[in-house]
Design a protein around this motif. Structure first.
Motif, PDB file in Angstrom:
ATOM      1  N   ALA A 272      34.245 -16.139   3.491  1.00  0.00           N
ATOM      2  CA  ALA A 272      33.322 -15.007   3.622  1.00  0.00           C
ATOM      3  C   ALA A 272      32.373 -14.928   2.434  1.00  0.00           C
ATOM      4  CB  ALA A 272      34.111 -13.703   3.750  1.00  0.00           C
ATOM      5  N   ARG A 273      32.908 -15.157   1.219  1.00  0.00           N
ATOM      6  CA  ARG A 273      32.066 -15.076   0.023  1.00  0.00           C
ATOM      7  C   ARG A 273      31.002 -16.176   0.028  1.00  0.00           C
ATOM      8  NH1 ARG A 273      35.348 -13.272  -2.989  1.00  0.00           N
ATOM      9  NH2 ARG A 273      34.485 -11.358  -3.867  1.00  0.00           N
ATOM     10  N   LEU A 274      31.361 -17.377   0.433  1.00  0.00           N
ATOM     11  CA  LEU A 274      30.368 -18.457   0.509  1.00  0.00           C
ATOM     12  C   LEU A 274      29.291 -18.115   1.525  1.00  0.00           C
ATOM     13  CD1 LEU A 274      29.293 -21.261  -0.162  1.00  0.00           C
ATOM     14  CD2 LEU A 274      30.887 -22.204   1.543  1.00  0.00           C
ATOM     15  N   GLY A 275      29.696 -17.575   2.680  1.00  0.00           N
ATOM     16  CA  GLY A 275      28.704 -17.190   3.679  1.00  0.00           C
ATOM     17  C   GLY A 275      27.755 -16.128   3.154  1.00  0.00           C
ATOM     18  N   ARG A 276      28.302 -15.180   2.399  1.00  0.00           N
ATOM     19  CA  ARG A 276      27.480 -14.105   1.836  1.00  0.00           C
ATOM     20  C   ARG A 276      26.456 -14.674   0.847  1.00  0.00           C
ATOM     21  NH1 ARG A 276      31.604 -11.175  -0.229  1.00  0.00           N
ATOM     22  NH2 ARG A 276      32.226 -10.757   1.932  1.00  0.00           N
ATOM     23  N   VAL A 277      26.900 -15.587   0.011  1.00  0.00           N
ATOM     24  CA  VAL A 277      25.999 -16.197  -0.981  1.00  0.00           C
ATOM     25  C   VAL A 277      24.900 -16.984  -0.277  1.00  0.00           C
ATOM     26  CG1 VAL A 277      25.844 -17.900  -2.834  1.00  0.00           C
ATOM     27  CG2 VAL A 277      27.741 -16.274  -2.804  1.00  0.00           C
ATOM     28  N   LEU A 278      25.259 -17.742   0.752  1.00  0.00           N
ATOM     29  CA  LEU A 278      24.260 -18.532   1.483  1.00  0.00           C
ATOM     30  C   LEU A 278      23.212 -17.630   2.121  1.00  0.00           C
ATOM     31  CD1 LEU A 278      26.617 -21.167   3.130  1.00  0.00           C
ATOM     32  CD2 LEU A 278      24.743 -21.666   1.544  1.00  0.00           C
ATOM     33  N   ARG A 279      23.654 -16.539   2.741  1.00  0.00           N
ATOM     34  CA  ARG A 279      22.682 -15.648   3.367  1.00  0.00           C
ATOM     35  C   ARG A 279      21.764 -15.012   2.326  1.00  0.00           C
ATOM     36  NH1 ARG A 279      22.107 -10.186   3.987  1.00  0.00           N
ATOM     37  NH2 ARG A 279      20.473  -9.725   5.494  1.00  0.00           N
ATOM     38  N   MET A 280      22.324 -14.591   1.190  1.00  0.00           N
ATOM     39  CA  MET A 280      21.497 -13.997   0.146  1.00  0.00           C
ATOM     40  C   MET A 280      20.483 -14.994  -0.388  1.00  0.00           C
ATOM     41  SD  MET A 280      24.256 -11.679  -1.971  1.00  0.00           S
ATOM     42  CE  MET A 280      23.009 -11.025  -3.086  1.00  0.00           C
ATOM     43  N   GLY A 281      20.815 -16.276  -0.303  1.00  0.00           N
ATOM     44  CA  GLY A 281      19.880 -17.316  -0.727  1.00  0.00           C
ATOM     45  C   GLY A 281      18.899 -17.726   0.356  1.00  0.00           C
ATOM     46  N   GLY A 282      18.918 -17.032   1.505  1.00  0.00           N
ATOM     47  CA  GLY A 282      17.956 -17.316   2.572  1.00  0.00           C
ATOM     48  C   GLY A 282      18.411 -18.353   3.574  1.00  0.00           C
ATOM     49  N   ALA A 283      19.666 -18.786   3.484  1.00  0.00           N
ATOM     50  CA  ALA A 283      20.172 -19.825   4.402  1.00  0.00           C
ATOM     51  C   ALA A 283      21.067 -19.178   5.445  1.00  0.00           C
ATOM     52  CB  ALA A 283      20.929 -20.891   3.612  1.00  0.00           C
ATOM     53  N   ALA A 284      20.480 -18.350   6.309  1.00  0.00           N
ATOM     54  CA  ALA A 284      21.254 -17.596   7.294  1.00  0.00           C
ATOM     55  C   ALA A 284      21.967 -18.518   8.277  1.00  0.00           C
ATOM     56  CB  ALA A 284      20.350 -16.626   8.040  1.00  0.00           C
ATOM     57  N   GLN A 285      21.301 -19.590   8.713  1.00  0.00           N
ATOM     58  CA  GLN A 285      21.917 -20.507   9.673  1.00  0.00           C
ATOM     59  C   GLN A 285      23.148 -21.180   9.056  1.00  0.00           C
ATOM     60  OE1 GLN A 285      20.887 -21.102  13.063  1.00  0.00           O
ATOM     61  NE2 GLN A 285      22.968 -21.940  12.987  1.00  0.00           N
ATOM     62  N   ALA A 286      23.018 -21.635   7.830  1.00  0.00           N
ATOM     63  CA  ALA A 286      24.149 -22.273   7.153  1.00  0.00           C
ATOM     64  C   ALA A 286      25.276 -21.278   6.896  1.00  0.00           C
ATOM     65  CB  ALA A 286      23.691 -22.894   5.839  1.00  0.00           C
ATOM     66  N   ALA A 287      24.931 -19.996   6.709  1.00  0.00           N
ATOM     67  CA  ALA A 287      25.942 -18.986   6.408  1.00  0.00           C
ATOM     68  C   ALA A 287      26.828 -18.674   7.604  1.00  0.00           C
ATOM     69  CB  ALA A 287      25.271 -17.701   5.918  1.00  0.00           C
ATOM     70  N   LEU A 288      26.324 -18.907   8.810  1.00  0.00           N
ATOM     71  CA  LEU A 288      27.088 -18.538  10.004  1.00  0.00           C
ATOM     72  C   LEU A 288      28.422 -19.272  10.094  1.00  0.00           C
ATOM     73  CD1 LEU A 288      24.397 -18.183  12.820  1.00  0.00           C
ATOM     74  CD2 LEU A 288      25.951 -16.415  11.974  1.00  0.00           C
ATOM     75  N   ALA A 289      28.441 -20.551   9.710  1.00  0.00           N
ATOM     76  CA  ALA A 289      29.673 -21.340   9.859  1.00  0.00           C
ATOM     77  C   ALA A 289      30.808 -20.789   8.990  1.00  0.00           C
ATOM     78  CB  ALA A 289      29.399 -22.808   9.541  1.00  0.00           C
ATOM     79  N   PRO A 290      30.623 -20.600   7.674  1.00  0.00           N
ATOM     80  CA  PRO A 290      31.733 -20.044   6.882  1.00  0.00           C
ATOM     81  C   PRO A 290      32.086 -18.616   7.268  1.00  0.00           C
ATOM     82  CG  PRO A 290      29.756 -20.282   5.518  1.00  0.00           C
ATOM     83  CD  PRO A 290      29.488 -20.994   6.797  1.00  0.00           C
ATOM     84  N   LEU A 291      31.106 -17.821   7.676  1.00  0.00           N
ATOM     85  CA  LEU A 291      31.419 -16.453   8.088  1.00  0.00           C
ATOM     86  C   LEU A 291      32.223 -16.431   9.379  1.00  0.00           C
ATOM     87  CD1 LEU A 291      28.072 -14.600   7.254  1.00  0.00           C
ATOM     88  CD2 LEU A 291      30.294 -14.233   6.169  1.00  0.00           C
ATOM     89  N   THR A 292      31.880 -17.306  10.305  1.00  0.00           N
ATOM     90  CA  THR A 292      32.643 -17.380  11.554  1.00  0.00           C
ATOM     91  C   THR A 292      34.065 -17.861  11.297  1.00  0.00           C
ATOM     92  OG1 THR A 292      30.601 -17.832  12.788  1.00  0.00           O
ATOM     93  CG2 THR A 292      32.678 -18.381  13.870  1.00  0.00           C
ATOM     94  N   GLU A 293      34.220 -18.814  10.385  1.00  0.00           N
ATOM     95  CA  GLU A 293      35.559 -19.287  10.027  1.00  0.00           C
ATOM     96  C   GLU A 293      36.350 -18.174   9.345  1.00  0.00           C
ATOM     97  OE1 GLU A 293      38.882 -21.794   9.469  1.00  0.00           O
ATOM     98  OE2 GLU A 293      37.207 -21.717  10.890  1.00  0.00           O
TER      99      GLU A 293
END
Length: 525
Positions: free
Chosen positions: A305-326
């Motif tokens: 969840a934390r990795l997904g949050r960091v990715l989204r804050m960095g503008g990588a919403a598509q990349a963030a979906l995978a760790p958040l879904t996991e």
């Protein structure tokens, strides 16, 4: 007699003129004792009080020769003499405090039940040694604790501080829980208890296992992070980092320390470093496995969840979906096995996934995710999470031009934040309500909402928020053909951006200002 000294009292006080002069001179030498001496005069007369003060000051001078605080200690001692014998003995347990104490902590260090502890607090207030600060916190005379410490043996002092630190650790856990239930109470009491919280960390730094200390320091960090106290935050971070260096192998404390470091990087806007740290944390947690320590499976889900949050804050919403879904999948599995904390985090992931979907323009899917969060929140008692999700859902409806639904959802979110005592979030929602009215062409309503937001942000000293709302007001006035007012607000916003070092914000605002000045024909400006 000194220019601003105490003047002789009127009336017959049973003393000779010489004795009155002696008392006046004594008080002027020791002004901190003035109020207490006045009370003593009323009760016992000048002659006895003068003798008391002379004896007391002589004793203090022998014990603390040349100490500038002797007059302060004299004031404390005179107040202590007015306590009942029982309270005078009980008050010694407050010697370890820093500034003041919450009533529950007083109960713990004195061993008193709630009612007697409250009576002790009232008596301290009555004799001038305490002040009720609200939230159940009693501020104490600054001279009380050091004066009481001088009465204790080193063994008594250590035992007392150990008991006080244990009570403060319990209060820390309570405050951390309140942070998600009643943010205003948590913040208010944290500010009052800040000297005690920091002193607790210092005292325990070499007296507790690093695993325990990391947890406490991290809690204090999270409590202080939003209070605008950078020095206090730095002290808590330093204790956490020092404790983390003493940890052995991989453990829950190590995970907590690394997670806290990522949060601090995000607060400072260091997104690349935060991404590297979040990826490293997830890799290490996965390598250790679900059984590395009791909460390892939960922590692995949190790392995703934390990795997904960091990715989204960095503008990588598509990349963030995978760790958040996991993360969502793992929290759901733990929740099904009876982990109540995982159930709450499973609910949180719907909002975070919804944020990514909204960023990607997948608005219907984002709305469905927010609605699922809103549906789950009441059974978990997560009013704040529900309010956040309602605000995010309103943003989706706004983008879909479903203005009435957006305004209804924003109003519900605002009302909840008001009930939770979070004025900054109330201000954020008022700003969004202004945007919804503006997009719907309801310009006067938009102006009212923006001004409500701005007023709160000024009261809360939220400079970044003020700049954003001032810029929005400038745009609104430009649209209303009130260009001169637009110029004024754009200038104010640009000044705030410049003074806070926000070059990007300043650039955007000055561009808006330039466009408005061009329309006014003020080309040089």
């Amino acid at each position: 007699m000194k220019q601003h000294g105490w003047t002789p009292p009127a009336g017959d006080l049973g003393a000779t003129p010489g004795e009155i002069t002696d008392l006046v001179e004594a008080v002027n030498r020791h002004p901190r004792a003035l109020v207490l001496l006045a009370r003593e005069v009323a009760q016992a007369g000048v002659r006895a009080t003068t003798a008391d003060l002379r004896t007391l000051m002589a004793q203090l001078e022998r014990g603390h020769p040349g100490d500038r605080e002797n007059s302060l200690y004299a004031s404390v001692e005179l107040s202590l003499r007015r306590l009942s014998p029982q309270s005078r003995q009980q008050v010694r347990a407050l010697a370890a405090c820093h500034g003041g104490l919450q009533l529950w902590v007083i109960e713990q260090v004195t061993g008193l039940e709630p009612d007697p502890a409250r009576e002790l607090g009232i008596e301290l207030i009555d004799v001038g040694l305490g002040q009720d600060m609200g939230h159940g916190h009693l501020r104490l005379d600054p001279g009380l604790a050091p004066y009481l410490l001088a009465e204790l043996t080193p063994e008594e002092t250590d035992a007392l501080r150990t008991r006080w630190a244990a009570a403060m650790a319990g209060l820390t856990e309570y405050l951390y829980g309140e942070l998600f239930k009643d943010a205003r109470r948590a913040s208010g009491l944290t500010l009052l208890e800040l000297p005690n919280l920091l002193a607790m960390l210092d005292w325990l730094n070499t007296r507790q296992p690093p695993e325990v200390l990391v947890g406490l320091a991290t809690r204090v960090e999270q409590l202080v992070a939003g209070l605008g106290r950078p020095r206090a935050l730095a002290r808590a971070v330093r204790v956490r980092e020092q404790a983390a260096q003493r940890l052995g192998g991989w453990s829950g404390a190590g995970f907590e320390a690394a997670s806290a470091e990522i949060d601090r990087l995000l607060e400072r806007g260091e997104l690349p470093a935060a991404h590297t740290a979040a990826q490293r944390l997830l890799t290490r947690a996965l390598a250790a496995g679900d059984t590395a320590y009791p909460a390892a499976a939960y922590d692995i889900a949190s790392a995703h969840a934390r990795l997904g949050r960091v990715l989204r804050m960095g503008g990588a919403a598509q990349a963030a979906l995978a760790p958040l879904t996991e993360a969502q999948r793992r929290f759901h599995r733990l929740s099904a096995a009876g982990d109540s904390s995982a159930e709450g985090m499973f609910s949180v992931t719907f909002t975070e996934i919804g944020d990514c979907l909204a960023d990607l323009g997948r608005l219907d899917e984002a709305a469905a995710a927010y609605e699922e969060k809103i549906r789950r929140a009441p059974t978990l008692g997560d009013l704040r999470g529900m309010a956040v999700a309602k605000g995010q859902l309103a943003g989706v409806r706004l983008r879909q031009k479903r203005y009435a639904e957006a305004l209804d959802s924003y109003a519900e979110a605002r009302n909840t934040f008001e009930g939770l005592g979070e004025p900054r979030m109330v201000a954020v929602v008022w700003h969004q309500i202004g945007r919804a009215h503006q997009d719907a062409g309801q310009l006067e309503s938009a102006e009212h909402a923006y001004r409500e937001s701005l007023a709160i942000k000024v009261r809360e000293n939220d400079l970044a928020g003020q700049a954003g709302t001032l810029n929005q007001l400038g745009g609104l006035y430009a649209a209303m053909d009130r260009a001169e007012e637009a110029v004024t607000f754009y200038r104010q916003a640009a000044h705030i951006h410049a003074s806070s070092g926000d070059l990007a914000g300043e650039g955007r605002t000055r561009n808006n200002l330039a466009d408005t000045l061009l329309k006014l024909g003020r080309y040089d400006e």
